[in-house]
Design a protein around this motif. Structure first.
Motif, PDB file in Angstrom:
ATOM      1  N   ILE A 139       1.330  -1.229   0.551  1.00  0.00           N
ATOM      2  CA  ILE A 139      -0.067  -0.438   0.146  1.00  0.00           C
ATOM      3  C   ILE A 139       0.764   1.632  -0.001  1.00  0.00           C
ATOM      4  CG2 ILE A 139      -1.679   1.372   1.512  1.00  0.00           C
ATOM      5  CD1 ILE A 139      -2.990  -1.289   2.022  1.00  0.00           C
ATOM      6  N   VAL A 140       1.962   1.187   0.551  1.00  0.00           N
ATOM      7  CA  VAL A 140       3.803   2.402   0.731  1.00  0.00           C
ATOM      8  C   VAL A 140       3.526   2.679  -0.667  1.00  0.00           C
ATOM      9  CG1 VAL A 140       5.180   3.361   1.597  1.00  0.00           C
ATOM     10  CG2 VAL A 140       3.433   2.401   3.529  1.00  0.00           C
ATOM     11  N   PHE A 141       3.846   2.100  -1.355  1.00  0.00           N
ATOM     12  CA  PHE A 141       3.601   1.721  -2.865  1.00  0.00           C
ATOM     13  C   PHE A 141       3.273   2.261  -3.249  1.00  0.00           C
ATOM     14  CE2 PHE A 141       7.580  -1.123  -1.345  1.00  0.00           C
ATOM     15  CZ  PHE A 141       9.028  -0.650  -2.107  1.00  0.00           C
ATOM     16  N   ILE A 186       9.811   6.147  -1.144  1.00  0.00           N
ATOM     17  CA  ILE A 186       9.115   5.211  -0.343  1.00  0.00           C
ATOM     18  C   ILE A 186      10.850   4.115  -1.160  1.00  0.00           C
ATOM     19  CG2 ILE A 186       8.216   3.182  -2.521  1.00  0.00           C
ATOM     20  CD1 ILE A 186       6.388   5.041  -1.058  1.00  0.00           C
ATOM     21  N   THR A 187      11.888   4.249  -1.674  1.00  0.00           N
ATOM     22  CA  THR A 187      12.747   3.347  -1.182  1.00  0.00           C
ATOM     23  C   THR A 187      13.614   3.074  -0.457  1.00  0.00           C
ATOM     24  OG1 THR A 187      13.412   4.354  -3.784  1.00  0.00           O
ATOM     25  CG2 THR A 187      14.937   3.284  -3.154  1.00  0.00           C
ATOM     26  N   LEU A 188      13.932   4.602   1.040  1.00  0.00           N
ATOM     27  CA  LEU A 188      14.539   4.692   1.335  1.00  0.00           C
ATOM     28  C   LEU A 188      13.465   3.638   2.398  1.00  0.00           C
ATOM     29  CD1 LEU A 188      14.880   8.806   1.487  1.00  0.00           C
ATOM     30  CD2 LEU A 188      16.672   6.520   1.394  1.00  0.00           C
ATOM     31  N   TYR A 189      12.705   4.070   2.436  1.00  0.00           N
ATOM     32  CA  TYR A 189      11.308   2.545   3.511  1.00  0.00           C
ATOM     33  C   TYR A 189      11.477   1.675   2.849  1.00  0.00           C
ATOM     34  CZ  TYR A 189       7.545   0.443   5.135  1.00  0.00           C
ATOM     35  OH  TYR A 189       6.590  -0.287   5.727  1.00  0.00           O
ATOM     36  N   ALA A 190      11.939   0.850   1.708  1.00  0.00           N
ATOM     37  CA  ALA A 190      11.759  -0.340   1.399  1.00  0.00           C
ATOM     38  C   ALA A 190      13.386  -0.469   1.615  1.00  0.00           C
ATOM     39  CB  ALA A 190      11.585  -0.201   0.058  1.00  0.00           C
ATOM     40  N   PHE A 197      -4.958   5.244   3.215  1.00  0.00           N
ATOM     41  CA  PHE A 197      -5.541   5.533   5.035  1.00  0.00           C
ATOM     42  C   PHE A 197      -6.574   4.453   4.843  1.00  0.00           C
ATOM     43  CE2 PHE A 197      -2.960   8.990   4.284  1.00  0.00           C
ATOM     44  CZ  PHE A 197      -2.003   9.310   5.971  1.00  0.00           C
ATOM     45  N   PHE A 198      -7.317   4.920   3.999  1.00  0.00           N
ATOM     46  CA  PHE A 198      -8.523   3.277   3.825  1.00  0.00           C
ATOM     47  C   PHE A 198      -8.354   2.460   3.983  1.00  0.00           C
ATOM     48  CE2 PHE A 198     -11.473   6.922   2.186  1.00  0.00           C
ATOM     49  CZ  PHE A 198     -12.322   7.159   3.157  1.00  0.00           C
ATOM     50  N   SER A 199      -7.371   1.204   2.791  1.00  0.00           N
ATOM     51  CA  SER A 199      -6.160   0.724   2.743  1.00  0.00           C
ATOM     52  C   SER A 199      -5.781   0.225   4.170  1.00  0.00           C
ATOM     53  CB  SER A 199      -5.054   0.507   1.202  1.00  0.00           C
ATOM     54  OG  SER A 199      -6.185   1.366  -0.229  1.00  0.00           O
ATOM     55  N   PHE A 200      -5.076   1.108   4.764  1.00  0.00           N
ATOM     56  CA  PHE A 200      -4.508   0.441   5.804  1.00  0.00           C
ATOM     57  C   PHE A 200      -4.955   0.495   6.688  1.00  0.00           C
ATOM     58  CE2 PHE A 200      -1.202   3.958   5.422  1.00  0.00           C
ATOM     59  CZ  PHE A 200      -0.134   3.113   4.870  1.00  0.00           C
ATOM     60  N   GLY A 201      -6.748   0.690   6.609  1.00  0.00           N
ATOM     61  CA  GLY A 201      -7.661   0.332   8.685  1.00  0.00           C
ATOM     62  C   GLY A 201      -8.400  -1.150   7.281  1.00  0.00           C
ATOM     63  N   LEU A 202      -8.423  -1.073   6.261  1.00  0.00           N
ATOM     64  CA  LEU A 202      -9.012  -2.304   5.887  1.00  0.00           C
ATOM     65  C   LEU A 202      -7.527  -3.732   5.919  1.00  0.00           C
ATOM     66  CD1 LEU A 202     -10.766  -1.244   2.592  1.00  0.00           C
ATOM     67  CD2 LEU A 202     -11.135  -2.391   4.241  1.00  0.00           C
ATOM     68  N   LEU A 217       5.527   3.477   8.771  1.00  0.00           N
ATOM     69  CA  LEU A 217       4.397   3.065   7.774  1.00  0.00           C
ATOM     70  C   LEU A 217       3.194   4.301   7.530  1.00  0.00           C
ATOM     71  CD1 LEU A 217       3.748   0.467   6.033  1.00  0.00           C
ATOM     72  CD2 LEU A 217       1.974   0.009   7.532  1.00  0.00           C
ATOM     73  N   LEU A 218       2.439   4.957   8.595  1.00  0.00           N
ATOM     74  CA  LEU A 218       2.383   5.938   8.380  1.00  0.00           C
ATOM     75  C   LEU A 218       2.931   7.027   7.836  1.00  0.00           C
ATOM     76  CD1 LEU A 218      -0.162   5.617  11.328  1.00  0.00           C
ATOM     77  CD2 LEU A 218      -1.268   4.987   8.970  1.00  0.00           C
ATOM     78  N   GLY A 219       4.019   7.215   8.852  1.00  0.00           N
ATOM     79  CA  GLY A 219       4.766   8.796   8.405  1.00  0.00           C
ATOM     80  C   GLY A 219       5.227   8.636   7.233  1.00  0.00           C
ATOM     81  N   THR A 220       6.447   7.676   6.777  1.00  0.00           N
ATOM     82  CA  THR A 220       6.109   6.947   4.747  1.00  0.00           C
ATOM     83  C   THR A 220       5.131   7.801   3.740  1.00  0.00           C
ATOM     84  OG1 THR A 220       8.030   6.088   5.575  1.00  0.00           O
ATOM     85  CG2 THR A 220       6.992   5.340   3.166  1.00  0.00           C
ATOM     86  N   ALA A 221       4.133   7.059   4.003  1.00  0.00           N
ATOM     87  CA  ALA A 221       2.238   7.525   3.601  1.00  0.00           C
ATOM     88  C   ALA A 221       2.053   8.978   3.332  1.00  0.00           C
ATOM     89  CB  ALA A 221       1.268   6.342   4.168  1.00  0.00           C
TER      90      ALA A 221
END
Length: 302
Positions: A112-114, A149-153, A265-270, A283-287
């Motif tokens: 989802i982050v990607f 995104i790259t740094l997070y991955a 954020f909807f996707s994270f909740g689901l 995760l939330l910070g990167t998003a």
């Protein structure tokens, strides 16, 4: 004597209502699309990733044939076939297959982050394909979003990119190109017919391949996996696009497009509710950082 320079009183009210309706339809579409990745992950619990991707395209293609037969929209020109092929390869096959394969190695929250990069990829390809000349800040925000995104991955992968990360980056690239091409085609074909024509174009290939990759023991597949396949077929491939394109036609791309910022954020909740996947602060910070970059690209796109 009537003041001919006075503005018409009904025009702002009508525009306001159209914008509000567009935002409402856009919100419904975003909620539908936000379920695509976590529900695809649910389908993979009992079904193969390749079969899920082929079956959703084939089944949605049959639905598209019915819709085009009943509603009879404008037929594409011969010059549109190449563009529809790009849409088919990107949205019908590429993104569903690549994301399903990627989620063999990662939780849906990671994917989802990607997916937060998708609006940026669409804007970049839209600028390149449409001949626009975005301001320099557009490219700064685009590069910053990709870097986040790259740094997070890399951090999650212990100093390197995992195979699933590469698949997700490729998925975002092909989908962004397909979205941009679909937007170009929708100017004269209409919004929803574009995805329907792309599905029909892909059906002769997807149908036989879906049959060839069917699970041998249907009874061994749990019911939630079948329900998940039904969702990504009916909603992610068809109904979601109908709401989305109708929202854009009512409220305009600039206003309605901002609703897309809520999708991760909807996707994270689901993902947390349906799959029990944890959603941490990194995760939330990167998003959130990626969404700021998306907002920047939208602001400086022209």
């Amino acid at each position: 004597m009537t003041d001919m320079t006075a503005p018409a009183p009904l025009l702002p009210t009508r525009t306001s209502r159209q914008t509000a309706a567009g935002l409402a339809y856009g919100l419904v579409a975003v909620i539908i699309f936000s379920g695509s990745l976590p529900i695809t992950k649910m389908a993979l619990i009992g079904l193969d990733a390749v079969f899920v991707s082929l079956a959703r395209a084939a089944l949605a293609g049959i639905g598209a044939v019915v819709l085009l037969t009943v509603l009879r929209p404008r037929r594409p020109r011969r010059a549109d076939l190449a563009g529809l092929m790009v849409v088919a390869l990107g949205v019908v096959l590429g993104f569903p297959l690549l994301t399903a394969l990627a989620m063999r190695w990662m939780p849906s929250t990671h994917a989802i982050v990607f997916s937060g990069l998708l609006p940026i990829a669409t804007a970049v390809f839209g600028a390149l394909r449409g001949g626009d000349r975005p301001r320099p800040a557009f490219w700064v925000f685009s590069i910053a979003g990709a870097a986040a995104i790259t740094l997070y991955a890399v951090a999650q992968g212990g100093g390197g990119l995992a195979p699933g990360d590469g698949l997700m980056l490729l998925a975002i690239t092909v989908c962004g190109l397909a979205y941009a091409e679909g937007a170009r085609l929708s100017r004269h074909l209409g919004g929803w017919p574009v995805i329907c024509w792309a599905l029909v174009l892909a059906l002769p290939v997807m149908g036989p391949l879906a049959v060839a990759t069917m699970p041998q023991d249907w009874h061994a597949v749990p019911l939630p996996a079948w329900l998940a396949l039904g969702y990504v077929t009916l909603f992610s491939m068809l109904i979601g696009f109908f709401f989305w394109y109708h929202a854009l036609s009512l409220g305009g791309t600039a206003a309605v497009g901002q609703v897309q910022l809520l999708q991760p954020f909807f996707s994270f909740g689901l993902a947390a509710i349906l799959l029990g996947e944890p959603v941490g602060m990194s995760l939330l910070g990167t998003a959130a950082l990626v969404l700021l970059c998306v907002a920047g690209t939208k602001r400086y796109a022209r």
